[in-house]
Design a protein around this motif. Sequence first.
Motif, PDB file in Angstrom:
ATOM      1  N   ILE A 156       0.832  -1.211   0.000  1.00 61.07           N
ATOM      2  CA  ILE A 156       0.000   0.000   0.000  1.00 61.07           C
ATOM      3  C   ILE A 156       0.859   1.250   0.000  1.00 61.07           C
ATOM      4  N   LYS A 157       1.870   1.239   0.859  1.00 63.23           N
ATOM      5  CA  LYS A 157       2.746   2.411   0.954  1.00 63.23           C
ATOM      6  C   LYS A 157       3.409   2.687  -0.388  1.00 63.23           C
ATOM      7  N   VAL A 158       3.875   1.624  -1.035  1.00 62.43           N
ATOM      8  CA  VAL A 158       4.619   1.800  -2.283  1.00 62.43           C
ATOM      9  C   VAL A 158       3.733   2.355  -3.391  1.00 62.43           C
ATOM     10  N   ILE A 159       2.539   1.779  -3.566  1.00 65.33           N
ATOM     11  CA  ILE A 159       1.727   2.261  -4.697  1.00 65.33           C
ATOM     12  C   ILE A 159       1.035   3.572  -4.355  1.00 65.33           C
ATOM     13  N   GLU A 160       0.918   3.864  -3.072  1.00 63.10           N
ATOM     14  CA  GLU A 160       0.374   5.152  -2.667  1.00 63.10           C
ATOM     15  C   GLU A 160       1.401   6.250  -2.946  1.00 63.10           C
ATOM     16  N   GLU A 161       2.600   6.055  -2.424  1.00 62.69           N
ATOM     17  CA  GLU A 161       3.623   7.100  -2.534  1.00 62.69           C
ATOM     18  C   GLU A 161       4.302   7.081  -3.894  1.00 62.69           C
ATOM     19  N   GLY A 162       4.428   5.899  -4.469  1.00 62.76           N
ATOM     20  CA  GLY A 162       5.175   5.809  -5.727  1.00 62.76           C
ATOM     21  C   GLY A 162       4.322   6.123  -6.945  1.00 62.76           C
ATOM     22  N   LEU A 163       3.015   5.935  -6.842  1.00 61.41           N
ATOM     23  CA  LEU A 163       2.162   6.105  -8.017  1.00 61.41           C
ATOM     24  C   LEU A 163       0.993   7.055  -7.768  1.00 61.41           C
ATOM     25  N   GLY A 164       0.884   7.505  -6.552  1.00 66.11           N
ATOM     26  CA  GLY A 164      -0.148   8.481  -6.243  1.00 66.11           C
ATOM     27  C   GLY A 164      -1.560   7.925  -6.253  1.00 66.11           C
ATOM     28  N   ILE A 165      -1.678   6.619  -6.071  1.00 64.07           N
ATOM     29  CA  ILE A 165      -3.020   6.041  -6.020  1.00 64.07           C
ATOM     30  C   ILE A 165      -3.586   6.223  -4.614  1.00 64.07           C
ATOM     31  N   GLN A 166      -4.790   6.719  -4.538  1.00 67.15           N
ATOM     32  CA  GLN A 166      -5.368   7.041  -3.230  1.00 67.15           C
ATOM     33  C   GLN A 166      -6.312   5.956  -2.731  1.00 67.15           C
ATOM     34  N   ASN A 167      -7.113   5.452  -3.660  1.00 64.71           N
ATOM     35  CA  ASN A 167      -8.214   4.574  -3.265  1.00 64.71           C
ATOM     36  C   ASN A 167      -7.748   3.112  -3.228  1.00 64.71           C
ATOM     37  N   ILE A 168      -7.052   2.754  -2.150  1.00 64.81           N
ATOM     38  CA  ILE A 168      -6.492   1.413  -2.028  1.00 64.81           C
ATOM     39  C   ILE A 168      -7.195   0.662  -0.905  1.00 64.81           C
ATOM     40  N   HIS A 169      -7.711  -0.514  -1.226  1.00 65.29           N
ATOM     41  CA  HIS A 169      -8.365  -1.341  -0.214  1.00 65.29           C
ATOM     42  C   HIS A 169      -7.504  -2.583   0.026  1.00 65.29           C
TER      43      HIS A 169
END
Lengths: 221, 221
Positions: free
Chosen positions: A19-32
């Motif tokens: 979650i941390k990686v795709i949030e910070e690395g790709l700017g994806i917000q809506n992660i479940h």
Amino acid sequence: MFTKVLVAEDYEIANQGIIKVIEEGLGIQNIHESKYCDDAYLKFRKAFQDNEPFELLITDLSFKEDHKVQIRTSGIELVQDIRKIQPNIKVIVYSQESRPDKINMLFQKLDINGYVCKGQHAVKELVNCVQGVFRGDTVLPPEVTEASTDNIVNLDDFDIMLLEELSQGLTKKEIVQKLKKLKITPNSESTIDKKLSKLFDDFKAKNTTHLVAIVKDLGLL
Amino acid sequence: MFTKVLVAEDYEIANQGIIKVIEEGLGIQNIHESKYCDDAYLKFRKAFQDNEPFELLITDLSFKEDHKVQIRTSGIELVQDIRKIQPNIKVIVYSQESRPDKINMLFQKLDINGYVCKGQHAVKELVNCVQGVFRGDTVLPPEVTEASTDNIVNLDDFDIMLLEELSQGLTKKEIVQKLKKLKITPNSESTIDKKLSKLFDDFKAKNTTHLVAIVKDLGLL
DNA sequence: TAAGTCCTTACGGATTTCCGTAATCGCAGG
DNA sequence: CCTGCGATTACGGAAATCCGTAAGGACTTA
């Protein structure tokens, strides 16, 4: 970029790491996230029914059993079931498995879109993989693309099964009996001898005990 | 709470996961990370020399080899070396290893302060562990506290040597020759047979291959 | 001294391993 | 069609494993 992603992984820390990686690395917000296959499936179905479907599934393969009894126990079943309700969903598998033939099987039979090996360079690989899959590519991991050039011994399922049985102390005769009972071919003692001889050569093992020790050390078993 | 922490873990995603958990779960801000043992050691030494020492080390045990050649290849060596320059540093090991005897060994020989098993409930366990260690406790994982303390087989040096030779593919005759050359007694084939039979009984092994597999699995070799 | 126990060693035999040779079958290419 | 190749199977034999019995030596204990 994808806007709604589901992460299915039973190991919590790995889950949080993804979650941390795709949030910070790709700017994806809506992660479940889901720690159980069944839970992941239900989240998927609900999102689809609510007309807010997920666009990407990132899933592990193996899910440990615990007190919560599950219908689905592996990422493979999860992907198959989710594809039934949302055939075009993009799927990235994130798993320990590094055997090229196993990984290739996932692409061929499960038609996944990307694969990332748990490992030292998983962050960069995961980011690249998500970006590639978003572009519509099929993203193979370096373990597969480099496999042809490496001098890595490739074990097929039969080899693994043999090694598994041997490490459990079965004699070759017992293995033969077991194979015949399970109607698995080849199942003659001499073929098993041949396969083992090949493994001896491949791993430079002197005898069965040595072979099992080597394979255990390599973590292949 | 701790204010300065180093996370040593070669798997990047796990690394990120640990950071996320102790950042969000415990409010620790000053978290540094290392993917290599040597790098972790250098960071530690520099921080100590700059009089801004770390207060806690969270480390994995096994670090995969890659292109960067390392002096230290395991978390055990890392802890030993760091303890030389900062003896009172708190250490939490975060690893796959779930065998009680192996984990106990870490507490006894390495004098670590806490252990967390990679697994489904690692987030809560890690948070608890850090809190406990901060209070000065020694935090054992459930895997150890819940384990029955009876079924421990004690191996002497001769047993270990035997198992070592066998796992390297030596036959009993070859072992006999080696022992005689090294002037180690006992060195008759029949005594070795006897010792092995006892090990078979102890570990409930069916044959040599099985025995070596079991011992490898237990991490005793 | 005698008896009991433990460790070491010797030996034999049933079983298994390891490694040859060779026959059979399916299958792709000329 | 046939030829060669690879996978499977059968068989045999030297070596190794596994396991039993038994005997001798060192030690303790009565």
